[in-house]
Design an enzyme around this catalytic site. Structure first.
Site, PDB file in Angstrom:
ATOM      1  N   GLY A 115      -0.901   5.849 -10.652  1.00  0.00           N
ATOM      2  CA  GLY A 115      -0.038   4.800 -11.199  1.00  0.00           C
ATOM      3  C   GLY A 115       0.025   3.557 -10.316  1.00  0.00           C
TER       4      GLY A 115
ATOM      5  N   ASP B  38      -1.001  14.537  -9.837  1.00  0.00           N
ATOM      6  CA  ASP B  38       0.322  14.581 -10.474  1.00  0.00           C
ATOM      7  C   ASP B  38       0.257  14.516 -12.005  1.00  0.00           C
ATOM      8  OD1 ASP B  38       1.130  14.445  -7.861  1.00  0.00           O
ATOM      9  OD2 ASP B  38       1.688  12.334  -7.924  1.00  0.00           O
TER      10      ASP B  38
ATOM     11  N   TYR C 257      -0.518  19.603   1.044  1.00  0.00           N
ATOM     12  CA  TYR C 257      -1.831  18.961   0.876  1.00  0.00           C
ATOM     13  C   TYR C 257      -2.951  19.938   0.524  1.00  0.00           C
ATOM     14  CZ  TYR C 257       0.778  15.057   2.457  1.00  0.00           C
ATOM     15  OH  TYR C 257       1.740  14.086   2.524  1.00  0.00           O
TER      16      TYR C 257
HETATM   17  O1  F6P Z   1       0.243  11.365  -5.765  1.00  0.00           O
HETATM   18  C1  F6P Z   1      -0.283  12.508  -5.229  1.00  0.00           C
HETATM   19  C2  F6P Z   1       0.637  13.093  -4.215  1.00  0.00           C
HETATM   20  O2  F6P Z   1       0.005  14.212  -3.643  1.00  0.00           O
HETATM   21  C3  F6P Z   1       2.031  13.455  -4.713  1.00  0.00           C
HETATM   22  O3  F6P Z   1       2.044  14.695  -5.381  1.00  0.00           O
HETATM   23  C4  F6P Z   1       2.810  13.458  -3.442  1.00  0.00           C
HETATM   24  O4  F6P Z   1       4.170  13.205  -3.697  1.00  0.00           O
HETATM   25  C5  F6P Z   1       2.202  12.312  -2.673  1.00  0.00           C
HETATM   26  O5  F6P Z   1       0.893  12.167  -3.178  1.00  0.00           O
HETATM   27  C6  F6P Z   1       2.112  12.497  -1.199  1.00  0.00           C
HETATM   28  O6  F6P Z   1       1.708  11.274  -0.654  1.00  0.00           O
HETATM   29  P1  F6P Z   1       1.030  11.030   0.748  1.00  0.00           P
HETATM   30  O7  F6P Z   1      -0.402  11.448   0.643  1.00  0.00           O
HETATM   31  O8  F6P Z   1       1.130   9.563   0.944  1.00  0.00           O
HETATM   32  O9  F6P Z   1       1.791  11.848   1.731  1.00  0.00           O
END
Ligand code: F6P
Length: 376
Positions: free
Chosen positions: A114, A138, A300
């Protein structure tokens, strides 16, 4: 007629997602092999575009990457109009426009979720030819049935829930498994149903702890002394939901900049308090059910590793279809999945929206029908 081969720029932005390399391969091989186009990759999302850090993509670069996770280009969450530079947030959109022209690009393909759709639209409004592809684990990008990366993450989260069952069962414990998904419940709901979770908590349905506790106690009374609770990282209690909603309404009505700032910082504080909310829920459920509770945060793991067959296929379809659009001279669109077709959707219809789980979605109904507690 201008017969000069087109020059295509490409970048990957936002959180990495399984299938990005498959999409880059599909795009690159079609552009170069079928149409003789030139393809230039920009490293680390919009930051690489600003800093003019490129990768010249050729057949050899694109070989052997179909099955690999991550993105060979690298990625970042940097936004064109709020780029952190020397401790300040700066609007670097014009610098990116210059890079585009410096390379005599005919089009820039941006792969992302998004946020990336929004950022790419900023460049389209500056007159650049932009095509986007929807990727995120997501599955919350508006106007597309699905995003690539989701299927892989769904498989990983489901596998985790499967594995947690035997240990929860053996120790007569509650296991709370936190699933990613940002503010959308697709991953937790999908993996929860597929993995047979007893309770599924998603952001779209605020929960009451007492209702969850009673569902777990009922299972104990029936001789099932363990429970799996799949909780989306964005799920919240009814009380938290009320506080947040009230603040959001206040923010929308706030007149002055300082009033807005104050409310935004309160919302940020709420967000910070959420860190570890699965542990708070575990404590509450232990007290209310007399069962031990443990927490597993998948984090992750859900974004890493080999993309599923469905994601490789989807990403390849989208990557190759993007080139057909380029060839036709179409831009200013996101390539969306609609049923078994892919269709260009104007970017202005995509940006600023988020695809959340509708409360009457068939997955919600199916979960309820098989006796899953959704906390409401
Ligand atoms: O948008 C993918 C995502 O993995 C979400 O599910 C999660 O909230 C976010 O990214 C985590 O973000 P970052 O990689 O910036 O920690």
């Amino acid at each position: 007629m201008n017969n000069k081969p087109k020059c295509v720029g490409v970048l990957t932005a936002g959180g990495d997602s399984p299938g990005l390399n498959a999409a880059l391969r599909g795009l690159g091989k079609t552009a170069m092999g079928v149409y003789g186009m030139q393809v230039i990759g920009f490293r680390d999302g919009f930051r690489g575009l600003m800093e003019n850090r490129t990768v010249h993509l050729e057949d050899a670069t694109l070989s052997g990457i179909l099955t690999t996770g991550g993105t060979i280009l690298g990625t970042s969450r940097d936004k064109p109009n709020r780029m952190p530079i020397g401790g300040k947030l700066m609007d670097m959109t014009d610098v990116m426009v210059d890079t585009y022209h410096k390379h005599l690009l005919d089009v820039l393909v941006c792969m992302g979720g998004g946020g990336t759709q929004k950022n790419a639209f900023l460049l389209a409004k500056k007159g650049l030819n932009i095509i986007t592809l929807p990727k995120t684990i997501d599955n919350d990008v508006a106007m597309t049935d699905v995003t690539f990366g989701f299927d892989t993450a769904l498989g990983i989260a489901t596998d985790a829930i499967d594995r947690l069952h035997s240990t929860a069962h053996s120790h007569h414990r509650i296991i709370i498994v936190e699933v990613m998904g940002h503010n959308a419940g697709w991953l937790a709901l999908g993996a929860g149903i597929a993995g047979g979770a007893d309770v599924i908590l998603i952001p779209e349905i605020p929960y009451q702890v007492e209702i969850i506790a009673e569902a777990i106690r009922k299972r104990s009374r029936e001789g099932k002394n363990f429970s799996i609770v799949a909780v989306s990282e964005g799920a919240m209690s009814c009380e938290e939901y009320r506080i947040r909603k009230a603040l959001e309404e206040k923010l929308a009505a706030a007149g002055s900049k300082s009033a807005k700032k104050e409310i935004e910082s309160k919302l940020q504080e709420l967000e910070t308090q959420r860190t570890g909310h699965a542990f708070v829920l575990a404590q509450q459920l232990e007290m209310m059910t007399n069962l031990e509770a443990r927490v597993t945060i998948l984090g992750y793991l859900q974004r890493g590793g080999t993309p599923s067959a469905a994601d490789r296929l989807l990403a390849t379809r989208l990557g190759t279809a993007a080139v057909e659009l380029i060839q036709q001279g179409v831009s200013g669109v996101m390539l969306a999945v609609r049923g078994d077709r892919v269709e260009p959707i104007p970017l202005e219809e995509v940006v600023g929206k988020r695809k959340l789980v509708p409360l009457d979605h068939p997955w919600v109904q199916s979960a309820r029908n098989v006796g899953v507690c959704l906390g409401d």
